[in-house]
Scaffold this active site. Structure first.
Site, PDB file in Angstrom:
ATOM      1  N   SER A  88      11.869  -5.968  35.366  1.00 11.23           N
ATOM      2  CA  SER A  88      13.324  -5.956  35.521  1.00 11.23           C
ATOM      3  C   SER A  88      13.764  -7.223  36.253  1.00 11.23           C
ATOM      4  CB  SER A  88      13.753  -4.720  36.295  1.00 11.23           C
ATOM      5  OG  SER A  88      13.262  -4.817  37.617  1.00 11.23           O
ATOM      6  N   GLN A 136       3.600 -10.069  24.685  1.00 10.83           N
ATOM      7  CA  GLN A 136       3.036  -9.478  23.455  1.00 10.83           C
ATOM      8  C   GLN A 136       2.960  -7.957  23.579  1.00 10.83           C
ATOM      9  OE1 GLN A 136      -0.627 -11.323  22.083  1.00 10.83           O
ATOM     10  NE2 GLN A 136      -0.130 -13.230  23.114  1.00 10.83           N
ATOM     11  N   CYS A 150      39.179  -5.204  51.456  1.00 12.82           N
ATOM     12  CA  CYS A 150      39.098  -3.745  51.533  1.00 12.82           C
ATOM     13  C   CYS A 150      38.754  -3.282  52.951  1.00 12.82           C
ATOM     14  CB  CYS A 150      38.129  -3.224  50.477  1.00 12.82           C
ATOM     15  SG  CYS A 150      38.491  -1.521  50.048  1.00 12.82           S
ATOM     16  N   HIS A 166      40.153  -5.219  45.855  1.00 13.93           N
ATOM     17  CA  HIS A 166      38.962  -6.077  45.687  1.00 13.93           C
ATOM     18  C   HIS A 166      39.302  -7.268  44.790  1.00 13.93           C
ATOM     19  CE1 HIS A 166      35.859  -3.672  47.679  1.00 13.93           C
ATOM     20  NE2 HIS A 166      36.591  -2.629  47.313  1.00 13.93           N
ATOM     21  N   GLU A 188      37.903  -9.945  44.428  1.00  9.19           N
ATOM     22  CA  GLU A 188      36.729 -10.636  43.868  1.00  9.19           C
ATOM     23  C   GLU A 188      36.477 -10.262  42.408  1.00  9.19           C
ATOM     24  OE1 GLU A 188      36.728  -8.376  46.259  1.00  9.19           O
ATOM     25  OE2 GLU A 188      34.947  -7.091  46.272  1.00  9.19           O
TER      26      GLU A 188
HETATM   27  N1  GLN Z   1      35.259   2.579  53.566  1.00  7.07           N
HETATM   28  C1  GLN Z   1      36.579   2.181  53.248  1.00  7.07           C
HETATM   29  C2  GLN Z   1      37.301   3.218  52.413  1.00  7.07           C
HETATM   30  O1  GLN Z   1      36.704   4.054  51.830  1.00  7.07           O
HETATM   31  C3  GLN Z   1      36.598   0.848  52.528  1.00  7.07           C
HETATM   32  C4  GLN Z   1      35.953   0.865  51.194  1.00  7.07           C
HETATM   33  C5  GLN Z   1      35.675  -0.495  50.655  1.00  7.07           C
HETATM   34  O2  GLN Z   1      35.582  -1.462  51.395  1.00  7.07           O
HETATM   35  N2  GLN Z   1      35.475  -0.597  49.371  1.00  7.07           N
HETATM   36  O3  GLN Z   1      38.512   3.202  52.331  1.00  7.07           O
END
Ligand code: GLN
Length: 568
Positions: A14, A193, A407, A540, A542
């Site tokens: 993996s 193989q 977050c 998030h 990102e």
């Molecule tokens: N623990 C926090 C929540 O549940 C933040 C979660 C996170 O950072 N994705 O709200």
């Protein structure tokens, strides 16, 4: 055009980069002008990836429509530059769940429901649906795990049956590994193989072998693989380790992978107008990507000589280590988002992993943070390391170090502000201290029910939500628009009961609420004035960063981070 399917399976071990191989192959076909989508199949019994610890499984990637999936969907999004959805992901658990659900609803009309054929049939219908709903010409289907594992047999069986069902429209690509043992000093083909033989025993013959190794595969070994694995020599693609994953499609195309695949499907009609048109389009899109890769490699080279164009970012987290090894897999989208933004601004990012717990009782260590252009506290759960993160946030706030909280990183910034600026000494999140007198971060009512009923799987606030930005704020300027959509994954929220109190500290250079979700009245972005960059986002960001389109707040964070300290 009817949909065609390309299965991607792994041989030998993996972690050899099936996801990148699948994404890169998809990208190449996309460049030829085809519409491509991708499906990841994970062999776990978990219904989704949301209940797995990141050190166990890597990052949990969240789709716009709110499914918690595998990090490979992030790769698909970044390479294909398009969103993935629920239909792009399945696990053993999710497949069984729907089969059992259908059985309970009498949808099998009294038949005996069996593992074979009903499980592979369900898998096939999901793959077909992904192609149909997205109107794709090609579906890349990545089967998780390695050939020879018991766990993914039913998925291979689905692949075999699909090939029967759609003659000429299904091919198999095996991504395998060729070790060069130190003592022997020669690249070995035997494990591959064996892997091919094992795949054969599932009734599948690979059409391509992507030969992963630390260096390029030479001609004698290509020949050996071709003869012993029954694969055309031209269909053995050498995939040596390279500096950047973004170079992989370029490397594949140097070996004409795109044309070879089209040939296998009978799609390449040499000299035809249609093919020429596609090739022209391909070249154009390929050039843009090539330039991006050349530039980032230049920056990397430059960074070896001088640190003028280097930006140092500290990421403070806790999901790094497994035994003796340090893995950054848990934060892959954060890392990629930092890279995209830094490259866009002409900088090479150097990322350091800082373990949150080390800052809990070590004030001296905090001083070391001064060397960073910027600090990120990414998402997280639970109490381990939290006080260390809060200390780091306090240090960044007081010392004008650009800070970006994602977050949990936003929630902890609110707690830090409430404690140290607003004077609410016991301010906390109820995730950690349910009895606190000042729950500045708390759950919404619907979450209270989930928690009481122990319904944890798939029940967080998930997927994309709208966020309206307040004019004149840093966030609004970064996005350059009024309403944005970003993806969420959390159970806890900014507690509006404390809004007035925390905002009142504004004259002290305090908390600015710069983004809210209007439908639910939820705070989504906080920032500070009189600071070079201090932003916390409840979502998030990102997940929405793409190589050629960095996420706006990451971009502004890096812009602040590259400014010399005295000019911040
Ligand atoms: N623990 C926090 C929540 O549940 C933040 C979660 C996170 O950072 N994705 O709200």
């Amino acid at each position: 055009m009817t949909t065609r399917y390309i299965f991607v399976v792994g041989g030998v071990m993996s972690g050899v980069g099936k996801g990148i191989a699948a994404s890169s192959t998809g990208k190449i076909l996309q460049n030829y002008g085809y519409k491509v989508t991708a499906v990841k199949i994970d062999p776990y019994v978990n219904v989704d990836a949301g209940t797995m610890n990141p050190t166990e499984h890597g990052e949990v990637f969240v789709t716009e429509d709110g499914l918690e999936t595998d990090q490979d969907l992030g790769n698909y999004e970044r390479f294909l530059n398009q969103n993935m959805f629920r239909l792009n992901y399945m696990t053993t658990g999710s497949v069984y769940e729907s089969v059992i659900h259908k059985e309970r609803n009498l949808e099998y009309k009294g038949k005996c429901v069996e593992v074979v054929p009903h499980i592979p049939e369900e898998v096939i219908s999901r793959i077909e649906a992904a192609g149909k709903k997205t109107k794709s010409d090609f579906v890349m289907v990545e089967i998780g795990g390695t050939v020879g594992e018991y766990q993914n047999l039913l998925f291979l069986e689905a692949g075999r049956l699909m090939k029967l069902k759609y003659p000429g429209k299904v091919i198999f690509l095996m991504v395998s590994y060729l070790p060069i043992p130190d003592k022997i000093g020669e690249m070995k083909t035997k494990p591959t193989q064996y892997a091919v033989r094992t795949l054969n025993s599932s009734g599948i013959q690979p059409d391509f072998i992507i030969a992963r190794a630390s260096c390029p595969v030479d001609e004698p070994r290509k020949k050996k693989l071709a003869i012993s694995c029954n694969v055309k020599e031209s269909n053995i693609i050498s995939a040596p380790d390279i500096e950047s994953i973004y170079e992989v499609p370029i490397n594949f195309e140097k070996q004409n992978l795109g044309e070879r695949i089209l040939e296998e499907f009978g799609l390449k009609k040499k000299g035809s107008k249609e093919f020429k048109k596609r090739t022209a389009k391909h070249r154009e899109q390929e050039r843009e990507w090539e330039k991006f890769v050349t530039d980032l490699k230049k920056l990397e080279k430059l960074s070896e000589k001088s640190n003028k164009k280097v930006v140092e970012i500290g990421i403070i987290g806790k999901y790094f280590s497994t035994g003796k090894f340090v893995l950054s897999d848990s934060y892959i989208s954060v890392i990629e988002a930092v890279k995209h933004a830094a490259w866009h601004l002409g900088y090479h990012p150097q990322i350091s992993w800082l373990s949150a717990e080390e800052y809990e009782h070590n004030n001296k260590k905090l001083e070391e943070l001064k060397k960073f252009g910027g600090i990120i506290v990414p998402g997280g759960f639970g109490s381990r390391g939290v006080e260390g993160k809060i200390k780091v946030i306090e240090y960044a706030r007081k010392n004008n170090i650009p800070y970006y909280g994602l977050c949990y990183g936003m929630q902890l910034a609110v707690i830090e502000f409430a404690r140290n600026v607003a004077g609410l000494k016991d301010a906390d999140t109820t995730e950690i201290n349910p009895k606190t007198g000042n729950p500045v971060i708390d759950t919404m009512d619907e979450q209270k029910r989930f928690i009481a009923e122990k319904r944890f799987g798939g029940s967080m606030r998930l997927g994309a939500y709208s966020c309206d930005l307040v004019n004149g704020t840093l966030a609004q300027k970064a996005y350059g628009q009024k309403r944005i959509f970003e993806r969420h994954r959390h159970r806890y929220e900014f507690n509006n009961k404390f809004k007035d109190l925390l905002e009142k500290k504004l004259d002290k250079g305090g908390l600015v609420i710069s983004g809210v979700n209007k439908e639910r009245g939820l705070v989504e972005i906080i920032e500070l004035k009189n600071h070079p960059f201090f932003v916390g986002v409840q979502f998030h960001p990102e997940f929405s960063s793409r190589p050629l389109h960095p996420q706006p707040l990451f971009r502004e964070f890096i812009r602040a981070a590259v400014k010399p300290r005295e000019r911040r």
